[in-house]
Design a protein around this motif. Structure first.
Motif, PDB file in Angstrom:
ATOM      1  N   ASP A 186       0.726  -1.069   0.152  1.00 22.61           N
ATOM      2  CA  ASP A 186       0.016   0.089   0.042  1.00 22.61           C
ATOM      3  C   ASP A 186       0.835   1.206  -0.116  1.00 22.61           C
ATOM      4  O   ASP A 186       2.112   1.258   0.547  1.00 22.61           O
ATOM      5  CB  ASP A 186      -0.838   0.026   1.205  1.00 22.61           C
ATOM      6  N   GLY A 217       1.470   4.929   1.438  1.00 27.64           N
ATOM      7  CA  GLY A 217       1.088   6.082   2.177  1.00 27.64           C
ATOM      8  C   GLY A 217       0.637   5.168   3.493  1.00 27.64           C
ATOM      9  O   GLY A 217       0.430   5.921   4.545  1.00 27.64           O
ATOM     10  N   THR A 218       0.255   3.856   3.542  1.00 21.94           N
ATOM     11  CA  THR A 218      -0.202   3.133   4.619  1.00 21.94           C
ATOM     12  C   THR A 218       0.708   1.865   4.984  1.00 21.94           C
ATOM     13  O   THR A 218       1.461   1.645   3.928  1.00 21.94           O
ATOM     14  CB  THR A 218      -1.515   2.770   4.659  1.00 21.94           C
ATOM     15  N   ALA A 219       0.788   1.360   5.897  1.00 14.65           N
ATOM     16  CA  ALA A 219       1.442  -0.127   6.187  1.00 14.65           C
ATOM     17  C   ALA A 219       1.013  -1.018   5.300  1.00 14.65           C
ATOM     18  O   ALA A 219      -0.183  -1.104   5.074  1.00 14.65           O
ATOM     19  CB  ALA A 219       1.355  -0.446   7.636  1.00 14.65           C
ATOM     20  N   ASP A 228      -0.544  -4.631   3.946  1.00 16.63           N
ATOM     21  CA  ASP A 228      -1.045  -5.702   4.290  1.00 16.63           C
ATOM     22  C   ASP A 228      -0.710  -6.923   4.345  1.00 16.63           C
ATOM     23  O   ASP A 228      -0.188  -7.439   3.197  1.00 16.63           O
ATOM     24  CB  ASP A 228      -2.429  -5.690   3.599  1.00 16.63           C
ATOM     25  N   THR A 233      -7.221  -5.852  12.454  1.00 18.86           N
ATOM     26  CA  THR A 233      -6.981  -4.630  13.071  1.00 18.86           C
ATOM     27  C   THR A 233      -7.450  -4.661  14.738  1.00 18.86           C
ATOM     28  O   THR A 233      -6.490  -4.622  15.539  1.00 18.86           O
ATOM     29  CB  THR A 233      -7.065  -3.427  12.405  1.00 18.86           C
TER      30      THR A 233
END
Length: 828
Positions: free
Chosen positions: A91, A93-95, A97, A587
């Motif tokens: 991804d 901009g984000t961690a 998966d 999460t």
């Protein structure tokens, strides 16, 4: 595997293999993105051969990614190698998966054959990962390794790097050489080249000879904080770099010159040389007792024989194998356990039984008594009433000074010094200092190894202190726990057959060698570790209060399943570990799991198993199987050999007892006098130990209680399994107040005026002996002493009968052994 005694370590022939892993493709991958297709890549992790994960390229926006990338790894033939293949969705901009991880035993790959594996990741969507494996022998790579059948210690080598340093004026700015050997004990080292020190400097890296590792060298400018503030340049500016493959260098090559361009001056000269490391290990590998304990037992045996003859009024001397081994087992219970153990030992002394005891094992609060007594090398030969009076002063005094500003400053100073000495200060260490303040006069300089003086002539029983190694977070104690015993001679992990000298506890080890010696911690720090009543996590608390683990299993346990196909099962001769699929939780579950399993105030100790590996057949070893009781035992990559630190906690968080060290077959314990200091569940530890030992195949008497026995507790229980003479006789003394209410001494009734003295509250919410109370009134302390001594003296006949039974069994066993030897000699 060589056929040898499980008590020793030995040399084993080994080979190095070249493993080729080809990540081909995946199919029908749905991923976690709702509006787009996944952007997949695969990571390879093999902790027994790789210091870092390897990674494929990312295939963007595809449910059927095709990589066709090949990775080459060097693996060791005698080590349990588990490859983990994890599939990720990248991804921006984000961690990223994490979608799946496949755990694959490389023992499934036949030598000199190519194997194609199709791993099913999700049956519903037919998600699959295709991987090809090939394994070949590396020519001329035959080695020997040291092993005890559970652990393997490969050969270690030392890489010496000598650097020719330049004059200070040769550089316009400060410059350093950064050297890194991943997988080595040192990992990275830095040399400041523009210093005023000598013109040459040598650094050493220690690492496994069989690893295909490399040394990276980079020349960096070093900026001061002022330079960084007023400059647009980065703090460390790399001038040049080079990499040296260490697998191409052998100890017979002599010195090899390496040049690193230095730009401003002539190239930087480095001479590297490989040296063999001594084969002698500082970690003792083996399940037998250490030599010092054997010597102690030979001396203690005569003391025990004389005491038993006198106590049992025997006409003949007990000799050799006729002498039974008697042990005392004490549970935890804070100040209550500490006080009561003083009293029970005094009762044994008055009965003439203390000299019959060879071992005293304790957990939690009972270890505070033991560690104090053993400061006196002749403690069991002295009148213990004096020790009780000293303990009384500490238990009945106010503890306000423990929390004073003056003491807090002292604690801070001590923890700072502990950090300088190589410890990793934590709340556990602070708790140890507080225990010292509450129950000791001033600073206690003694150390556990000092207690060897109390064992030199066999004059006292051998003390054993019990702790548990657990995971600091993410794993409950139910899923991972390993017994760790401390004696004045050694500290050892029972499951792995690995021990170190007590003097070396807290020092740094690598591949079985002592690499950095730190001062042995003072005894107060160990008291905090053994009796840390604050290191529970929420899952442990749930289990201890409900005895149910369904909450953990239902809500936050990881989702793991066996995905072996029939063809893998048919060729699983060299492997025993199933191919497993790990599906990460969402999460919310990860957050919830972290809350439940985190131990925020635990301390960590240097792991003396670091750099050792599990043997490929470790699961077949009888001693390992005996102590294998954790869910993580099926995941070799998650066991202690690959952990940087140990997380040692109070053993009472699983079973509030110290039985395990006494059940080691080599100690041959015949009778255990069990002192249980639990308030509300005085038989729970016996039932838990029985279930545990039955599951593990450890000799222990059956514990079967009627409802009536559960409701009304006796002063002493005799647990004796007549059908299993390998199980010790256990005389269990719970902390109860039964006939003491009417009798002030065995056979002596109380007068009406004395009845109040027999009213000792050892049950219920309002008992003065609750766990977190560390201050008793003088009256409460005295009543506890009288109660515990009475319960012991009132059951003298039960103890006598058990000792006679043990002597009879020993003599019968000895006679049978002599008869068998005679018949064998006659046949020969």
């Amino acid at each position: 595997m060589n056929t040898i005694s499980p008590s020793t370590y030995y040399k084993e022939e080994a080979s190095n293999y070249e493993l080729t892993v080809r990540i081909i493709k995946a199919r029908n991958i749905h991923g976690t993105d709702v509006v787009s297709k996944p952007d997949c890549y695969v990571c390879l992790s093999l902790p027994t051969a790789l210091t870092d994960k390897k990674k494929t390229k990312t295939v963007w926006n595809s449910r059927n990614p095709f990589w066709d990338e090949t990775f080459h790894l060097r693996i060791h033939s005698q080590v349990k190698n588990i490859l983990e293949l994890s599939l990720h969705d990248e991804d921006v901009g984000t961690a990223d998966d994490h979608m799946f991880t496949v755990s694959y035993d490389l023992g499934n790959v036949p030598l000199n054959e190519t194997v194609m594996e199709t791993f099913t990741l999700n049956n519903e969507f037919q998600e699959e990962l295709y991987v090809e494996f090939n394994l070949v022998t590396i020519p001329d790579a035959q080695k020997t390794v040291t092993t005890n059948g559970v652990l393997v210690c490969p050969e270690m080598v030392a890489l010496e790097v000598e650097v020719e340093k330049h004059r200070k004026e040769a550089f316009k700015r400060k410059t350093e050489l950064a050297l890194t050997v991943r997988g080595s004990y040192e990992d990275s080292q830095r040399i400041l080249l523009s210093s005023d020190s000598s013109s040459h400097e040598t650094v050493v890296f220690h690492y496994p000879r069989d690893w295909g590792t490399e040394m990276s060298a980079s020349l960096n400018r070093v900026y001061s904080s002022f330079d960084v503030t007023f400059s647009n340049e980065t703090e460390n500016d790399s001038l040049s770099q080079t990499t040296v493959p260490l697998s191409l260098i052998t100890p017979t090559d002599g010195e090899i010159n390496v040049q690193l361009p230095a730009m401003e001056v002539k190239p930087l000269e480095m001479q590297i040389k490989l040296k063999e490391c001594p084969e002698k290990l500082d970690v003792r590998l083996g399940f037998d007792l250490c030599d010092k304990e054997k010597i102690f037992l030979s001396k203690r045996q005569q003391v025990v024989a004389d005491a038993l003859k006198k106590f049992l009024q025997l006409e003949e001397d007990l000799v050799g194998e006729e002498i039974p081994v008697v042990a005392v087992m004490a549970t935890g219970g804070g100040a209550r356990a500490m006080s009561s153990l003083y009293s029970h030992l005094y009762g044994l002394q008055k009965m003439g039984l203390l000299d019959c005891v060879s071992y005293i094992a304790g957990a939690s609060g009972s270890t505070w008594t033991m560690s104090k007594l053993y400061e006196d090398p002749e403690w069991s030969q002295s009148n213990l009433s004096e020790s009780i009076q000293k303990a009384k002063k500490h238990v009945t005094k106010t503890k306000m000074r423990t929390f004073s500003v003056e003491r807090l400053k002292y604690y801070r100073k001590e923890l700072q010094q502990a950090a300088k000495d190589g410890q990793k200060p934590s709340f556990t260490d602070l708790w140890g200092l507080m225990i010292e303040s509450m129950f000791h006069n001033g600073r206690n300089e003694s150390r556990l190894s000092d207690q060897q003086a109390a064992l030199e002539e066999g004059q006292n029983p051998l003390p054993i202190y019990l702790a548990m190694n657990v995971k600091q977070d993410t794993i409950s104690t139910l899923d991972f726990k390993e017994w760790c015993e401390f004696t004045p001679y050694e500290v050892g992990l029972l499951k792995y057959g690995a021990s170190i000298r007590t003097e070396d506890f807290g020092s740094e080890f690598y591949m079985g060698r002592l690499m950095k010696k730190h001062p042995e911690p003072r005894i107060c720090y160990l008291q905090g570790l053994w009796g840390n009543v604050f290191s529970l996590n929420l899952v442990d608390t749930w289990y201890l209060t409900t005895q149910l683990d369904t909450f953990w299993d239902t809500w936050v346990k990881d989702r793991i399943k066996d995905i072996d196909k029939e063809d893998i099962r048919l060729r699983r001769e060299a492997a025993h570990t199933k191919t497993r699929l790990f599906t990460p939780a969402g999460t919310f579950s990860r957050i919830w799991k972290g809350v439940l399993t985190n131990r925020p105030i635990d301390g960590e100790q240097h792991n003396f198993l670091r750099g050792l590996h599990l043997h490929k057949d470790y699961h077949k070893h009888a001693q390992y199987a005996t102590w294998k009781d954790s869910n993580l035992d099926i995941f070799p990559n998650k066991l202690t050999t690959l952990a940087d630190n140990l997380c040692l906690v109070d053993a009472g968080y699983f079973i509030n007892a110290s039985f395990p060290p006494l059940l080691r077959p080599r100690r041959k314990v015949d009778i255990i006098i069990s002192f249980d200091y639990t308030l509300d569940t005085p038989l729970l530890c016996m039932e838990q130990t029985c279930v545990y030992c039955t599951t593990q195949g450890i000799g222990f008497p059956k514990v079967s209680l009627s409802e009536e026995e559960r409701k009304k507790h006796r002063e002493c229980y005799n647990f004796n399994d007549e059908d299993n003479h390998n199980a010790p006789i256990v005389l269990h003394f719970p902390l109860v107040n039964d006939t003491f209410k009417q009798f002030k001494e065995p056979g002596v009734l109380r007068s009406p005026e004395e009845l109040a003295d027999g009213n000792v509250d050892v049950t219920g919410t309002w008992s003065p002996y609750f766990l977190t109370n560390f201050t008793y009134s003088e009256q409460d302390f005295d009543r506890l002493m009288k109660l515990t001594q009475y319960n012991l003296l009132n059951n003298k006949q039960l103890i006598t009968d058990a000792l006679l039974t043990a002597v009879r069994r020993r003599r019968a066993r000895n006679l049978l052994s002599e008869t068998c030897q005679t018949r064998t000699q006659q046949k020969t």
